[in-house]
Motif scaffolding. Structure first.
Motif, PDB file in Angstrom:
ATOM      1  N   TYR A  37       7.535  -2.826  -0.312  1.00 47.86           N
ATOM      2  CA  TYR A  37       7.063  -4.197  -0.095  1.00 47.86           C
ATOM      3  C   TYR A  37       6.318  -4.328   1.229  1.00 47.86           C
ATOM      4  CZ  TYR A  37       9.970  -5.748  -3.992  1.00 47.86           C
ATOM      5  OH  TYR A  37      10.520  -5.930  -5.229  1.00 47.86           O
ATOM      6  N   MET A  38       6.831  -3.710   2.258  1.00 50.06           N
ATOM      7  CA  MET A  38       6.168  -3.790   3.562  1.00 50.06           C
ATOM      8  C   MET A  38       4.834  -3.060   3.547  1.00 50.06           C
ATOM      9  SD  MET A  38       7.574  -5.644   5.726  1.00 50.06           S
ATOM     10  CE  MET A  38       8.796  -6.786   5.233  1.00 50.06           C
ATOM     11  N   ASN A  39       4.763  -1.973   2.783  1.00 52.34           N
ATOM     12  CA  ASN A  39       3.501  -1.248   2.662  1.00 52.34           C
ATOM     13  C   ASN A  39       2.461  -2.122   1.965  1.00 52.34           C
ATOM     14  OD1 ASN A  39       1.762   0.865   2.876  1.00 52.34           O
ATOM     15  ND2 ASN A  39       2.898   2.236   1.559  1.00 52.34           N
ATOM     16  N   PHE A  69       7.316   2.314   7.800  1.00 56.53           N
ATOM     17  CA  PHE A  69       7.562   3.668   8.285  1.00 56.53           C
ATOM     18  C   PHE A  69       9.021   3.841   8.702  1.00 56.53           C
ATOM     19  CE2 PHE A  69       7.696   6.664  11.871  1.00 56.53           C
ATOM     20  CZ  PHE A  69       7.335   7.810  11.190  1.00 56.53           C
ATOM     21  N   ALA A  70       9.579   2.826   9.358  1.00 56.08           N
ATOM     22  CA  ALA A  70      10.948   2.933   9.851  1.00 56.08           C
ATOM     23  C   ALA A  70      11.968   2.934   8.713  1.00 56.08           C
ATOM     24  CB  ALA A  70      11.239   1.781  10.806  1.00 56.08           C
ATOM     25  N   ASN A  71      11.690   2.266   7.615  1.00 52.39           N
ATOM     26  CA  ASN A  71      12.650   2.167   6.518  1.00 52.39           C
ATOM     27  C   ASN A  71      12.428   3.197   5.421  1.00 52.39           C
ATOM     28  OD1 ASN A  71      14.184   0.021   7.490  1.00 52.39           O
ATOM     29  ND2 ASN A  71      12.660  -1.447   6.807  1.00 52.39           N
ATOM     30  N   SER A  72      11.433   4.039   5.557  1.00 55.42           N
ATOM     31  CA  SER A  72      11.152   4.997   4.485  1.00 55.42           C
ATOM     32  C   SER A  72      12.069   6.210   4.601  1.00 55.42           C
ATOM     33  CB  SER A  72       9.697   5.443   4.548  1.00 55.42           C
ATOM     34  OG  SER A  72       9.489   6.201   5.715  1.00 55.42           O
ATOM     35  N   GLN A  80       0.397   7.588   1.444  1.00 54.94           N
ATOM     36  CA  GLN A  80       0.132   6.160   1.258  1.00 54.94           C
ATOM     37  C   GLN A  80       0.545   5.384   2.505  1.00 54.94           C
ATOM     38  OE1 GLN A  80       2.082   4.447  -2.100  1.00 54.94           O
ATOM     39  NE2 GLN A  80       1.004   2.506  -1.916  1.00 54.94           N
ATOM     40  N   MET A  81       1.647   5.771   3.108  1.00 55.26           N
ATOM     41  CA  MET A  81       2.112   5.079   4.306  1.00 55.26           C
ATOM     42  C   MET A  81       1.150   5.277   5.472  1.00 55.26           C
ATOM     43  SD  MET A  81       5.845   5.406   5.999  1.00 55.26           S
ATOM     44  CE  MET A  81       6.374   5.972   4.421  1.00 55.26           C
ATOM     45  N   MET A  82       0.654   6.488   5.626  1.00 52.12           N
ATOM     46  CA  MET A  82      -0.281   6.749   6.723  1.00 52.12           C
ATOM     47  C   MET A  82      -1.620   6.058   6.476  1.00 52.12           C
ATOM     48  SD  MET A  82       1.407   8.193   8.959  1.00 52.12           S
ATOM     49  CE  MET A  82       0.134   8.573  10.122  1.00 52.12           C
ATOM     50  N   SER A  83      -2.041   5.972   5.225  1.00 52.78           N
ATOM     51  CA  SER A  83      -3.293   5.270   4.956  1.00 52.78           C
ATOM     52  C   SER A  83      -3.137   3.774   5.230  1.00 52.78           C
ATOM     53  CB  SER A  83      -3.755   5.517   3.520  1.00 52.78           C
ATOM     54  OG  SER A  83      -2.837   4.942   2.615  1.00 52.78           O
TER      55      SER A  83
END
Length: 107
Positions: A37-39, A69-72, A80-83
């Motif tokens: 959701y945060m992403n 990033f902190a909750n992954s 996907q997170m870095m993008s």
């Protein structure tokens, strides 16, 4: 040698088993949806920051990316997170390149 007011001792089990967390593949209800959701929120706010030139949207996108990033989990795919993180950083950079004035309060 127990005294008159001492509690009864509990017996220990003969062995102790190592804790194994339940697998999320077998029970999808244990999966935490917060990073996803945060992403998604980070990408939406990044696009709003880029297209509408809203600095506060760009900063919220950075905040959402950090939370994602902190909750992954470490086993998740980080592309996907870095993008999403790079998109939010580029939204902040582009909004300040177009208008270098400090961010004005929205009220």
């Amino acid at each position: 040698p127990r005294g008159p007011g001492a509690p009864a001792r509990l017996t220990e089990p003969p062995f102790s088993a190592r804790y194994k967390p339940p697998a999320t593949e077998t029970n999808p209800a244990l999966e935490d949806p917060t990073p996803d959701y945060m992403n998604l929120l980070g990408m939406v706010f990044s696009m709003c920051g880029l297209m509408l030139k809203l600095k506060w949207c760009a900063w919220i996108a950075v905040y959402c990316s950090f939370i994602s990033f902190a909750n992954s989990r470490s086993s998740e795919d980080t592309k996907q997170m870095m993008s999403s993180f790079m998109l939010s950083i580029s939204a902040v950079v582009m909004s300040y390149l177009q208008n270098p004035q400090p961010m004005s309060p929205p009220w």
